[in-house]
Scaffold this active site. Structure first.
Site, PDB file in Angstrom:
ATOM      1  N   HIS A 264       0.796  -1.216   0.000  1.00  0.00           N
ATOM      2  CA  HIS A 264       0.000   0.000   0.000  1.00  0.00           C
ATOM      3  C   HIS A 264       0.833   1.273   0.000  1.00  0.00           C
ATOM      4  O   HIS A 264       0.295   2.361  -0.192  1.00  0.00           O
ATOM      5  CB  HIS A 264      -0.902   0.013   1.233  1.00  0.00           C
ATOM      6  N   CYS A 265       2.144   1.174   0.218  1.00  0.00           N
ATOM      7  CA  CYS A 265       2.958   2.387   0.397  1.00  0.00           C
ATOM      8  C   CYS A 265       4.038   2.585  -0.657  1.00  0.00           C
ATOM      9  O   CYS A 265       4.028   3.574  -1.382  1.00  0.00           O
ATOM     10  CB  CYS A 265       3.608   2.377   1.781  1.00  0.00           C
ATOM     11  N   ILE A 266       4.977   1.660  -0.749  1.00  0.00           N
ATOM     12  CA  ILE A 266       6.184   1.907  -1.542  1.00  0.00           C
ATOM     13  C   ILE A 266       5.895   2.114  -3.027  1.00  0.00           C
ATOM     14  O   ILE A 266       6.483   3.009  -3.643  1.00  0.00           O
ATOM     15  CB  ILE A 266       7.219   0.788  -1.330  1.00  0.00           C
ATOM     16  N   VAL A 268       3.198   3.323  -4.239  1.00  0.00           N
ATOM     17  CA  VAL A 268       2.176   4.362  -4.392  1.00  0.00           C
ATOM     18  C   VAL A 268       2.655   5.728  -3.931  1.00  0.00           C
ATOM     19  O   VAL A 268       2.585   6.721  -4.670  1.00  0.00           O
ATOM     20  CB  VAL A 268       0.898   3.963  -3.618  1.00  0.00           C
ATOM     21  N   ASP A 269       3.142   5.808  -2.686  1.00  0.00           N
ATOM     22  CA  ASP A 269       3.472   7.105  -2.096  1.00  0.00           C
ATOM     23  C   ASP A 269       4.447   7.937  -2.921  1.00  0.00           C
ATOM     24  O   ASP A 269       4.254   9.154  -3.075  1.00  0.00           O
ATOM     25  CB  ASP A 269       4.021   6.912  -0.682  1.00  0.00           C
TER      26      ASP A 269
END
Length: 413
Positions: A264-266, A268-269
Site C-alpha cells: 500500500h505504500c512503496i 504508491v506514495d
C-alpha cells in the site's frame, strides 16, 4: 459531557490502519467508534471477525465485549467524538496519479456532524497541502453553524502489516497542525496512545516526511535491483556483494533485490511526490527513474526464469511461489507478482501459483506444490511452503528471496 470534553474517538476507515488504531486507542482508555462505508465489513467486525491480519479475533472480541469499541456505517456518530481521525486509502488512479476520492468522500461525510472544538486528523498518506487545501475547506464549508472552532492536524500513518516488533504504540508518530491550539490537542491525543510523538511545524512537513520515508525505500530498492542486473551480466553474486558491503559499520544500509515493489505504500506514495512536483512546475526525475527500474524487474525475473527451462519447451510451465506483496501476510495489494505473471504469460508460459496465506488471487485459485512444472519462482517466502518438495523432484527454482541458496536446484536472483 460535551463532545469536546469526551474521550470518544471516531475513526473513519476500519482497514489495515484504522482498526489497529482503534484497538490501540481502546487499550489507552478511549471509547472508539469505527466508521466504515462498507456495511459487510462493519457487520463482520461487530461479529468479532477481524478483517486485518494485525488484529486478532480475540483482541477485537475483547474490545467489543467491553463496550469500548463498535463499528458503524453511520457517520452521524462522529458528533459524539472529541477526536476524528481519517484513515482511508489514498491509491493511484488508472493514470497512476493520486486518487483522493475516498479522502474527499470521508471529509464530506463527517463535516455535517463535526461538533464544536473537535480535533480532525488526517492519517491518510497524501501530497503536501492535502489537509490545508482539501480537507479543511471541505469540512469548514459543510460543518454545523455552531461548530465555530474545529482543530486540524496531520499525523500520517506508520503501519507495517505483519510486523511483530513495531506497532501503533511503539512507533514514533509525526504530528503537524495548522495552528498552536490544534497542535496542542493533536499532541495530547497521540501522546495518550503512542510512546513517542514528534512535533513538526506544519501539516505539510508531516505529509512530506511520509512521502520521503517510502520514497527512500523505493529508490534504494531500485538501486539494488539495477545493481543485481549488472552483477548477473558479469557473473558476480549480488547477495555476496551486499553482505560484503554490509560489513561497513557506517554509511551503508543493506537492501535486497526482489521481484519488484508492492503493498500500500512503496509503489504508491512516491508517485504522490512525483505528481506534486509536476503540479509545482518541477520534476522528481530520480524518483521517476526508480519507479521505472522497479517496474522493469518483474520482466527481468520472468526472462531469468524462462532461461532456466529447456529451449525446446514451447509452452514452459512455471509455478510462482508466493503472490502476496511481502512475507508473512496474505495481502496482495499492488503485488509485483501480478506483473511477473503477466510477463510470463506474454512470453508463452503456462503459469500457476501457490501461497499458503492467499486463498484466491485475481479470480484464480492456488495449486498444490505437486503441480507439474518446468521451473518455479520463489517470489515471496511464505511460512508453510516446503521448497524441498520441489527440489527433491529436481525442479529448478529461481529464488528471488535469497533464502534457499543452500539447496540444490536453487539459483538466487
Amino acid at each position: 459531557m460535551s463532545a469536546q470534553e469526551s474521550r470518544i474517538l471516531a475513526i473513519i476507515g476500519q482497514g489495515y490502519v484504522g482498526l489497529p488504531l482503534a484497538m490501540a486507542a481502546v487499550d489507552a482508555g478511549w471509547t472508539v467508534i469505527g466508521i466504515d462505508n462498507f456495511e459487510a465489513k462493519v457487520a463482520q467486525i461487530n461479529s468479532g471477525k477481524s478483517p486485518v491480519e494485525d488484529i486478532s479475533d480475540n483482541q477485537l472480541q475483547t474490545a467489543l465485549a467491553s463496550g469500548a469499541y463498535r463499528a458503524s456505517a453511520d457517520f452521524s456518530y462522529v458528533a459524539k467524538a472529541s477526536v476524528i481521525t481519517i484513515c482511508v486509502p489514498t491509491p493511484l488512479d488508472e493514470k497512476r496519479e493520486p486518487d483522493l476520492s475516498l479522502l474527499r468522500s470521508a471529509a464530506t461525510a463527517i463535516a455535517p456532524f463535526v461538533s464544536n472544538k473537535t480535533l480532525v486528523v488526517s492519517e491518510s498518506t497524501s501530497y503536501p497541502g492535502t489537509l490545508r487545501d482539501i480537507i479543511i475547506p471541505t469540512v469548514n464549508s459543510l460543518k454545523p453553524k455552531d461548530s465555530v472552532n474545529i482543530y486540524f492536524a496531520s499525523a500520517p500513518e506508520r503501519v507495517n502489516p505483519g510486523d511483530l516488533v513495531w506497532n501503533q504504540k511503539n512507533t514514533p508518530r509525526l504530528v503537524g497542525a495548522i495552528d498552536t491550539a490544534s497542535q496542542v490537542k493533536a499532541l495530547a491525543f497521540y501522546r495518550s496512545i503512542c510512546d513517542a510523538v514528534v512535533s513538526v511545524t506544519s501539516p505539510e512537513v508531516a505529509e512530506s516526511a511520509k512521502l520521503l520515508e517510502n520514497t527512500f525505500r523505493l529508490v534504494n530498492i531500485a538501486l539494488v535491483n539495477e545493481f543485481t542486473m549488472l552483477c548477473k551480466s558479469t557473473g558476480i553474486n549480488v547477495n555476496e556483494v551486499i553482505d560484503a558491503a554490509s560489513t561497513k559499520p557506517y554509511g551503508f544500509m543493506p537492501f535486497r533485490p526482489g521481484v519488484g515493489v508492492g503493498g500500500h505504500c512503496i509503489p504508491v506514495d512516491p508517485l504522490y511526490l512525483t505528481w506534486w512536483a509536476r503540479q509545482n512546475g518541477n520534476r522528481a526525475k530520480f524518483v521517476e527513474s526508480a519507479d521505472f527500474i522497479n517496474h522493469e524487474m518483474p520482466k527481468y525475473v520472468a526472462q531469468r526464469a524462462l532461461s532456466m527451462v529447456d529451449s525446446l519447451k514451447t509452452t514452459p510451465r512455471v509455478l510462482i511461489l508466493g503472490v502476496a506483496y511481502k512475507p508473512g501476510v496474505g495481502d496482495v495489494r499492488e503485488t509485483p507478482v501480478s506483473e511477473l505473471r503477466d510477463h510470463l504469460v506474454g512470453l508463452g508460459a503456462k503459469v500457476a501459483w501457490h501461497d499458503p496465506l492467499v486463498k484466491n488471487w485475481e479470480d484464480s485459485l492456488p495449486v498444490d506444490l505437486d503441480w507439474e512444472c518446468d521451473v518455479a519462482i520463489l517470489a515471496i517466502k511464505q511460512p508453510g511452503m516446503d521448497i524441498k518438495q520441489l527440489t527433491n523432484r529436481g525442479i529448478q527454482i529461481l529464488d528471488c528471496t535469497n533464502s534457499n541458496s543452500h539447496l540444490p536446484e536453487v539459483t538466487s536472483l
